[in-house]
Design an enzyme around this catalytic site. Structure first.
Site, short mmCIF file in Angstrom:
data_model
loop_
_atom_site.label_atom_id
_atom_site.label_comp_id
_atom_site.label_asym_id
_atom_site.label_seq_id
_atom_site.Cartn_x
_atom_site.Cartn_y
_atom_site.Cartn_z
N SER A 95 43.46 44.22 34.95
CA SER A 95 42.08 43.94 34.59
C SER A 95 41.76 42.47 34.86
O SER A 95 42.00 41.99 35.96
CB SER A 95 41.85 44.36 33.14
OG SER A 95 40.47 44.42 32.84
N HIS A 118 40.45 47.02 38.47
CA HIS A 118 39.62 48.22 38.38
C HIS A 118 38.15 47.87 38.56
O HIS A 118 37.78 46.69 38.54
CB HIS A 118 39.84 48.94 37.04
CG HIS A 118 39.54 48.08 35.84
ND1 HIS A 118 38.27 47.91 35.35
CD2 HIS A 118 40.36 47.35 35.04
CE1 HIS A 118 38.32 47.12 34.30
NE2 HIS A 118 39.56 46.75 34.09
#
Length: 137
Positions: A95, A118
């Protein structure tokens, strides 16, 4: 600065000397302004201290991510440096921690380490126009 025995100290626990010209900084844990693990204010202070003493800075990451804006501040702090920055992904950089890892020059990973990025996530609440605006943002 850290507090030891009720006194402020100049000891930085995340700056670890490697040799006279190189140090490593541990970026381990959740990224958040409320986190004792990784937050932009502490990171920026420690990074500035490292920049004042070392030409080569190794940043070692093991983080599942966290708050985007805290991570962006960390990314920008590293990106603005004119020092030799090497990023090591020791376990996971996921992330926002994965985004932070991208500013290494170079980025190194061990065989079983993981880098995960992501698509942006978010949520909206309100009427249809407000939710539509949230999706566009």
């Amino acid at each position: 600065m850290n507090i030891a025995n009720g006194q402020m100290t100049d000891k930085y626990y995340n700056i670890l000397p490697v040799d006279a010209d190189t140090c490593k900084i541990l970026l381990y844990g959740y990224v958040s302004s409320y986190s004792e693990d990784v937050n932009s204010k502490s990171f920026a202070n420690e990074f500035a201290e490292a920049e004042s003493k070392y030409n080569n800075i190794q940043i070692r990451i093991n983080s599942g991510g966290g708050d985007v804006f805290e991570g962006i501040a960390i990314f920008n702090t590293i990106q603005a440096s004119n020092k030799n920055i090497t990023i090591y992904i020791d376990g996971i950089a996921a992330s926002i921690a994965g985004i932070i890892a991208l500013c290494g020059k170079p980025v190194k990973m061990n065989r079983y380490s993981m880098l995960m990025i992501h698509r942006v996530k978010g949520s909206g609440w309100g009427d249809a126009a407000t939710i539509r605006k949230s999706a566009e943002d």
